[in-house]
Enzyme design. Structure first.
Site, mmCIF file in Angstrom:
data_model
loop_
_atom_site.group_PDB
_atom_site.id
_atom_site.type_symbol
_atom_site.label_atom_id
_atom_site.label_comp_id
_atom_site.label_asym_id
_atom_site.label_seq_id
_atom_site.Cartn_x
_atom_site.Cartn_y
_atom_site.Cartn_z
ATOM 1 N N VAL A 1 -38.661 -36.583 -41.158
ATOM 2 C CA VAL A 1 -38.738 -37.336 -39.893
ATOM 3 C C VAL A 1 -37.872 -36.598 -38.870
ATOM 4 O O VAL A 1 -36.651 -36.494 -39.046
ATOM 5 C CB VAL A 1 -38.234 -38.783 -40.086
ATOM 6 N N ASP A 2 -38.462 -36.059 -37.838
ATOM 7 C CA ASP A 2 -37.710 -35.279 -36.851
ATOM 8 C C ASP A 2 -37.116 -36.198 -35.778
ATOM 9 O O ASP A 2 -37.207 -37.428 -35.871
ATOM 10 C CB ASP A 2 -38.591 -34.169 -36.248
ATOM 11 N N SER A 3 -36.528 -35.599 -34.761
ATOM 12 C CA SER A 3 -35.823 -36.401 -33.752
ATOM 13 C C SER A 3 -36.774 -37.348 -33.019
ATOM 14 O O SER A 3 -36.403 -38.464 -32.675
ATOM 15 C CB SER A 3 -35.112 -35.481 -32.756
ATOM 16 N N ARG B 1 -49.577 -38.090 -35.011
ATOM 17 C CA ARG B 1 -48.842 -37.491 -33.889
ATOM 18 C C ARG B 1 -49.737 -36.606 -33.023
ATOM 19 O O ARG B 1 -49.262 -35.966 -32.094
ATOM 20 C CB ARG B 1 -47.670 -36.672 -34.422
#
Lengths: 81, 414
Positions: A37-39, B70
């Site tokens: 999980v990135d920023s 995403r």
């Protein structure tokens, strides 16, 4: 709210909102290293926590969270004082 | 010094008729229409309530949901088409691969992540700016697809994006070929995409009076060059090609579909949405492609027309073809496959490039379906309703965009 209830709801959010695999999620798991999980994903999670637990999480507190368990702990403290 | 030759070694597409090149070709020869009532949202407030949607597209078939969620739908369509094209070409680059430094991507689009734009503006209006997703900007930006493909396929050379409305994918292919010709890359993924079947985009096109309103018979609505055409049918989809320098492709004994041999561009410099009367701008793009390839007009065996099914485009494009090809225009098969796919905007030029290359390989020209009543202003051979066996060695593909962008690509057998 019981701690176990908070944890269960948190896991549901990680699966439903961030698309993580349920089996990968433990309370010890680190967001960046273990769950990828990135920023941007952390920001999404914080918004989801605020919306679903009806709490406010200031940026300086959010920055300290690195594991799933720490997120659950923070929510628990906000709800139960 | 002779310029470097650029060839096509891989193709992929996801579009309203199919999710693979082979299925797509079969559907085109069968004369199928991809238009149907809209299912992606409730269209009851619109004057046009049908479109050519990509059916049954499952992003999670291509990547884990944590990644697919995403990417805007339009990006996912290009990603899927590119996966097919790279597999077809048999090319794989690893992260940090030196060969990947000489491989890149150009992806065109008309209006990028407009679906995300619409949903996030709902968030803005309903919940305020503090609840806008951190993914909103990356998903809306028109270069997301180029970025995502460069990341996931490890293409570390030139990576860019053309945004010239319905000419975007043709610009992408032409620009990618130029990048190879300049010698700065050996391999380029090139194509385009659109995922604009949204209430917002449909409402905007409807207000322009650009869309067909044949709600009682969607499959008959896209009828390019027919007298009773009443506007275009919005489609969505993506096409992706793998371009390589001749040297790179032959050194690895790659299968070659054809060559990108001519790229012509012009501007109408006239009106933001209407074509210049007489088709002079379109004609200069076609002539430019012929000149770039160094061939005469009578060597062209087929034109895949822009052919949107709007009253203005089809008459103007017909005039333009006649002005460039003279007497040869009367013997030259010209078809609009938008009669079947609808108009995929920024994806159209790439999907139609796939068709142009298949035509070279198969020796069959796909039809213009729904052609029933001739229009005196459209008097060419539009290959009505049935495919035709025609051995062709050179094919021209036209793409014209709002803004007055005219692009013609010439593909040749090798």
């Amino acid at each position: 709210m019981e701690r176990s209830e908070i944890e269960a709801k948190l896991v549901d959010l990680l699966v439903d909102e961030l698309g993580l695999e349920r089996d990968d999620i433990t309370m010890e798991a680190k967001f960046e290293e273990d769950l990828d999980v990135d920023s941007l994903g952390v920001v999404e999670l914080l918004m989801a926590l605020e919306d679903n637990f009806d709490v406010k999480i200031p940026d300086e507190e959010a920055e300290k969270i690195t594991t799933v368990g720490e997120a659950a702990e923070m929510v628990s403290q906000k709800l139960n004082g | 010094m002779d310029r470097r030759r650029v060839v096509v070694t891989g193709m992929g597409t996801v579009n309203p008729l199919a999710h693979s090149v082979d299925e797509f070709w079969a559907a085109l020869l069968a004369g199928k229409s991809g238009a149907a009532p809209i299912t992606l949202f409730d269209p009851s407030g619109l004057t046009t309530r049908f479109a050519a949607e990509v059916k049954g597209f499952d992003p999670d078939a291509y990547m884990p949901r944590k990644d697919s969620r995403r990417l805007d739908r339009s990006t996912m369509l290009f990603w899927a088409a590119t996966k097919q094209a790279m597999d077809d070409a048999g090319l794989v680059f690893e992260d940090g691969d030196p060969a990947g430094l000489r491989a890149g991507v150009v992806c065109g689009t008309g209006i990028g992540g407009i679906g995300t734009t619409q949903s996030q503006i709902d968030v803005l209006n309903n919940r305020g700016p503090g609840r806008i997703s951190p993914l909103a900007i990356p998903m809306i930006m028109s270069n997301q697809a180029a970025g995502a493909v460069s990341i996931d396929f490890h293409l570390a050379g030139p990576s860019t994006c053309t945004v010239t409305a319905c000419a975007a994918a043709a610009n992408a292919i032409g620009d990618a070929a130029e990048i190879i010709r300049r010698g700065v890359a050996d391999v380029m993924v090139a194509g385009g995409m659109e995922g604009a079947v949204t209430e917002f985009a449909m409402g905007g096109f409807a207000s322009m009076k650009a869309l067909s309103t044949r709600n009682d018979d969607p499959e008959a609505a896209s009828r390019p060059f027919d007298r009773d055409r009443d506007g275009f049918v919005l489609g969505e989809g993506a096409g992706s090609l793998v371009l390589e320098s001749w040297e790179h492709a032959t050194a690895r004994e790659a299968h070659i579909y054809g060559e990108v041999s001519g790229y012509g561009m012009s501007a109408d410099a006239y009106h933001i949405t209407l074509p210049r009367p007489g088709g002079g701008g379109a004609a200069r793009a076609m002539q430019g492609a012929l000149d770039d390839a160094g061939i005469a007009g009578d060597e062209v065996g087929y034109i895949n027309a822009h052919g949107t099914s709007t009253p203005a485009n089809d008459a103007t494009e017909t005039l333009a073809i006649k002005s460039v090809f003279g007497r040869h225009a009367q013997r030259l098969p010209v078809s609009s496959t938008k009669s079947m796919t609808g108009h995929m905007l920024g994806g159209a030029g790439a999907v139609e490039a796939v068709i142009a290359l298949k035509t070279l390989v198969e020796g069959v020209v796909p039809p213009t379906i729904n052609y029933t009543t001739p229009d005196p202003e459209c008097d060419l051979d539009y290959v009505p309703n049935e495919p035709r066996e025609v051995p062709v060695r050179r094919v021209l593909s036209n793409s014209f965009g709002f803004g007055g962008h005219n692009v013609s690509l010439l593909f040749s057998s090798v």
